[in-house]
Scaffold this motif. Structure first.
Motif, PDB file in Angstrom:
ATOM      1  N   PRO A 193       0.820  -1.203   0.000  1.00  0.00           N
ATOM      2  CA  PRO A 193       0.000   0.000   0.000  1.00  0.00           C
ATOM      3  C   PRO A 193       0.861   1.263   0.000  1.00  0.00           C
ATOM      4  O   PRO A 193       2.005   1.236   0.430  1.00  0.00           O
ATOM      5  CB  PRO A 193      -0.787  -0.130   1.303  1.00  0.00           C
ATOM      6  CG  PRO A 193       0.013  -1.038   2.161  1.00  0.00           C
ATOM      7  CD  PRO A 193       0.772  -1.934   1.248  1.00  0.00           C
ATOM      8  N   GLY A 194       0.266   2.363  -0.474  1.00  0.00           N
ATOM      9  CA  GLY A 194       0.999   3.616  -0.516  1.00  0.00           C
ATOM     10  C   GLY A 194       1.235   4.159   0.866  1.00  0.00           C
ATOM     11  O   GLY A 194       0.658   3.673   1.845  1.00  0.00           O
ATOM     12  N   LEU A 195       2.069   5.203   0.948  1.00  0.00           N
ATOM     13  CA  LEU A 195       2.440   5.783   2.237  1.00  0.00           C
ATOM     14  C   LEU A 195       1.204   6.324   2.963  1.00  0.00           C
ATOM     15  O   LEU A 195       1.006   6.080   4.155  1.00  0.00           O
ATOM     16  CB  LEU A 195       3.480   6.890   2.016  1.00  0.00           C
ATOM     17  CG  LEU A 195       3.986   7.553   3.298  1.00  0.00           C
ATOM     18  CD1 LEU A 195       4.764   6.561   4.140  1.00  0.00           C
ATOM     19  CD2 LEU A 195       4.858   8.765   2.956  1.00  0.00           C
ATOM     20  N   ALA A 196       0.372   7.032   2.187  1.00  0.00           N
ATOM     21  CA  ALA A 196      -0.813   7.642   2.790  1.00  0.00           C
ATOM     22  C   ALA A 196      -1.707   6.566   3.390  1.00  0.00           C
ATOM     23  O   ALA A 196      -2.254   6.712   4.486  1.00  0.00           O
ATOM     24  CB  ALA A 196      -1.580   8.441   1.740  1.00  0.00           C
ATOM     25  N   ARG A 197      -1.833   5.445   2.641  1.00  0.00           N
ATOM     26  CA  ARG A 197      -2.710   4.377   3.108  1.00  0.00           C
ATOM     27  C   ARG A 197      -2.132   3.716   4.364  1.00  0.00           C
ATOM     28  O   ARG A 197      -2.859   3.342   5.282  1.00  0.00           O
ATOM     29  CB  ARG A 197      -2.865   3.343   1.989  1.00  0.00           C
ATOM     30  CG  ARG A 197      -4.110   2.506   2.133  1.00  0.00           C
ATOM     31  CD  ARG A 197      -4.314   1.674   0.906  1.00  0.00           C
ATOM     32  NE  ARG A 197      -4.993   0.439   1.278  1.00  0.00           N
ATOM     33  CZ  ARG A 197      -5.159  -0.571   0.469  1.00  0.00           C
ATOM     34  NH1 ARG A 197      -4.698  -0.513  -0.761  1.00  0.00           N
ATOM     35  NH2 ARG A 197      -5.785  -1.658   0.858  1.00  0.00           N
ATOM     36  N   ARG A 198      -0.791   3.584   4.356  1.00  0.00           N
ATOM     37  CA  ARG A 198      -0.151   2.967   5.513  1.00  0.00           C
ATOM     38  C   ARG A 198      -0.289   3.844   6.758  1.00  0.00           C
ATOM     39  O   ARG A 198      -0.578   3.371   7.851  1.00  0.00           O
ATOM     40  CB  ARG A 198       1.328   2.688   5.217  1.00  0.00           C
ATOM     41  CG  ARG A 198       1.525   1.261   4.724  1.00  0.00           C
ATOM     42  CD  ARG A 198       2.952   0.865   4.835  1.00  0.00           C
ATOM     43  NE  ARG A 198       3.722   1.344   3.700  1.00  0.00           N
ATOM     44  CZ  ARG A 198       5.008   1.121   3.542  1.00  0.00           C
ATOM     45  NH1 ARG A 198       5.668   0.458   4.459  1.00  0.00           N
ATOM     46  NH2 ARG A 198       5.648   1.564   2.486  1.00  0.00           N
TER      47      ARG A 198
END
Lengths: 351, 264
Positions: A17-22
């Motif tokens: 997952p992307g950084l924002a999602r993490r």
């Protein structure tokens, strides 16, 4: 689409997952486990630190830690009742009652004789702890055997204990305790660590052990999580609930003894603010009003947060009446957030 | 599709109902002036899935409560493996190998799977012979073993059961009954709150466990489930036993007729 064990069929769905999602997932997990505590703690430190630079000085933070000790102890007791889906509205008056009982026994046994100091201190502390345990037993029996609502039972006890403390002390401070009492339990500071902080740390260790390491702790959580299931699993819900209230009041009594040592008198008005403060600390610390959820480490941080708020507002010279309004608002906010958090937990499913 | 129960590896072992396990003879129960059970006799055999059906008020729940030790009967005899027993409490029933799964499952939502499986019978040791401490790892290990033995596959045993689907929660609830020496599981409407797919998987699990020597007595209103999983069907009406039929020798219409008209 998912396989039978819940893993995604589409490899793109399983991609990192992307950084924002993490970050979002991390914040979500933190919110579910600790509520709004990390956020409000951070905001209060930054806010007060910017508004009043002395707030972050070592001396002030040390002062906060020392003041927080008593609230931490009382909050750990309060936490137990919330874990079994109850509440103890009588913690503040238990502090007052135990303070008077401890001081009366201690001063009467000492009788002004320095040679009797050790015996008097021991007798006073035993009497205080026993008084606390009795209060908890009465609360527990009323709630479990006579099915009185926990709120009503403990509000009734609040009134009883307030009256009893005033009656026993005639509304006057109780003097005559050995000087060794205050010297040992309030001002002794081995390695520059105040004795109350050491006692609170020891109690914290004991709470961690009991709640997470013993069958007793597991059953306290189970009863709060689902008392019917606990009963069907063979757990004696009545006995464990009574025991929980006894533990709560005994812990509160211990806090009261330390506070009595600090003020060096038995006070029928001691601990008046501890009721709202302890409930606020516990609920902000992520202990659910719905029972069965909460961690003792977060309760300690919750109590530190409440003390920080009081300290910060004092430094900014906020009116004491306004401080009460702020604390009340915080409590209401914490309960609203708790309900939202529990709703989120219930909605969380693999699908 | 959500994570779910896995059916058994390969074919379910063939089931051959054995000797009588639970025998209830002439059970009578009266509430005030109302005779809820009027001399009901029922027999559940080893390795057998027995369904108990009937209209509302037929006496199913009363009979199940008596057999699970939650209610006492006024007259009649209950035998387990041929020996007369007294089932005054759920613990009595459990001691004789009878466990009951009610609709609410008896789980603690905020607990994970091992915590639920060992609820009320936690494994603990004593440090210095005095201070008790929980054996977390041992409980997790035994839970994982139990799940493996039962072919129940859950994505993560350490998540709270509140985050699991209805079928997964049923599987956890059933598996915790099997931790002890259970010979008969009584289930009250086990599929009532489940979707079609989840219900199917729970039925698979029941069939699989019956193949491994566990008997079942299942109350259900769902005739499709009853016909698909049971070996025999007992029909109650107005507190009396209408009859017991072998599932493979009857039809839904015949069972419905027995329920409605009380005739075999």
């Amino acid at each position: 689409m998912y396989r039978m064990d819940g893993s995604p069929l589409d490899p793109r769905a399983a991609a990192q997952p992307g950084l924002a999602r993490r970050v979002g997932g991390f914040l979500h997990a933190v919110f579910l486990s600790s509520g709004i505590l990390p956020l409000v703690l951070l905001l209060s430190i930054i806010g007060f630190g910017l508004a009043e630079p002395r707030f972050l000085h070592y001396e002030n933070l040390f002062n906060v830690a020392r003041h927080a000790t008593y609230l931490i102890i009382v909050s750990m007791g309060q936490m137990l009742t919330l874990l079994v889906r109850g509440i103890d509205m009588s913690v503040g008056s238990t502090v007052a009652f135990v303070s008077v009982v401890t001081a009366l026994v201690m001063s009467s046994v000492a009788g002004g004789d320095p040679a009797m100091a050790g015996v008097a201190i021991a007798a006073g502390m035993v009497a205080g702890l026993a008084a606390g345990a009795c209060v908890g037993a009465i609360n527990g029996v009323g709630i479990t055997i006579f099915k009185v609502n926990p709120f009503i039972m403990t509000v009734g006890m609040l009134s009883v204990l307030t009256g009893a403390a005033l009656k026993l002390s005639d509304g006057m401070p109780v003097y005559g305790m050995p000087t060794e009492f205050a010297r040992t339990f309030a001002y002794w500071a081995p390695l520059d660590i105040p004795a109350p902080a050491l006692f609170a740390a020891a109690l914290f260790g004991l709470m961690v052990y009991v709640l997470y390491g013993t069958p007793l702790g597991r059953r306290i959580y189970a009863i709060g999580g689902n008392s019917l299931s606990s009963r069907l699993a063979g757990i004696n819900v009545t006995a464990y609930t009574i025991l929980t209230y006894v533990l709560c009041s005994t812990i509160v009594a211990f806090g009261s003894i330390l506070l009595t040592a600090r003020v060096n008198t038995g006070e029928a008005t001691l601990g008046a603010t501890l009721l709202v403060e302890s409930i606020t600390a516990v609920v902000i610390g992520g202990v659910s009003f719905f029972g069965g959820i909460g961690r003792v480490g977060n309760v300690v941080l919750g109590a530190v947060f409440v003390t920080l708020m009081t300290n910060g507002m004092n430094m900014l010279r906020v009116d004491s009446y306004v401080q009460q309004i702020v604390l009340g608002c915080l409590l209401i906010l914490a309960v609203i957030v708790d309900q939202f958090r529990i709703k989120l937990m219930r909605q969380e499913r693999y699908d | 599709m959500e994570a779910a129960l896995q059916p058994a590896h390969g074919a379910v072992p063939p089931r051959v109902p054995g000797a009588p396990l639970l025998t209830a003879t002439n059970i009578v129960k009266t509430f005030g002036g109302n005779r809820a059970l009027k001399g009901v006799s029922l027999e559940v055999r080893e390795n057998e899935i027995m369904a108990l059906v009937g209209d509302n008020g037929a006496g199913k729940s009363t009979l199940v409560k008596i057999l699970s030790g939650a209610e006492t009967h006024d007259e009649g005899v209950i035998k387990v493996s041929g020996r007369p027993v007294t089932l005054a409490t759920p613990n009595d029933a459990h001691e004789h190998g009878i466990a009951t799964l009610f609709q609410h499952l008896g789980l603690v939502d905020c607990f994970n799977v091992p915590q639920n499986v060992f609820l009320g019978r936690e494994l603990s040791s004593r440090w210095l012979g005095v201070f008790p401490y929980l054996q977390h790892r041992e409980m997790s290990r035994r839970t994982a073993e139990l799940m493996k033995r039962l072919d129940i596959r859950l994505p993560d045993l350490n998540r709270p059961v509140s985050t699991m689907s209805g079928g997964q929660r049923q599987a956890v609830a059933i598996s915790r009954l099997l931790l002890g020496n259970v010979k008969l599981i009584i289930m009250d409407e086990p599929m009532a709150a489940l979707g079609v797919d989840e219900g199917r998987k729970v039925l698979d699990l029941i069939a699989q466990l019956a193949g491994r020597g566990i008997s079942f007595l299942i109350i259900s209103h769902n005739m499709e489930h009853v016909m698909s999983v049971s070996d025999r069907i007992a029909v109650l009406k107005n507190g009396s036993l209408v009859g017991v039929v072998r599932t493979e020798e009857t039809t839904r219409a015949e069972i419905t007729s027995m329920i409605v008209h009380g005739r075999h």
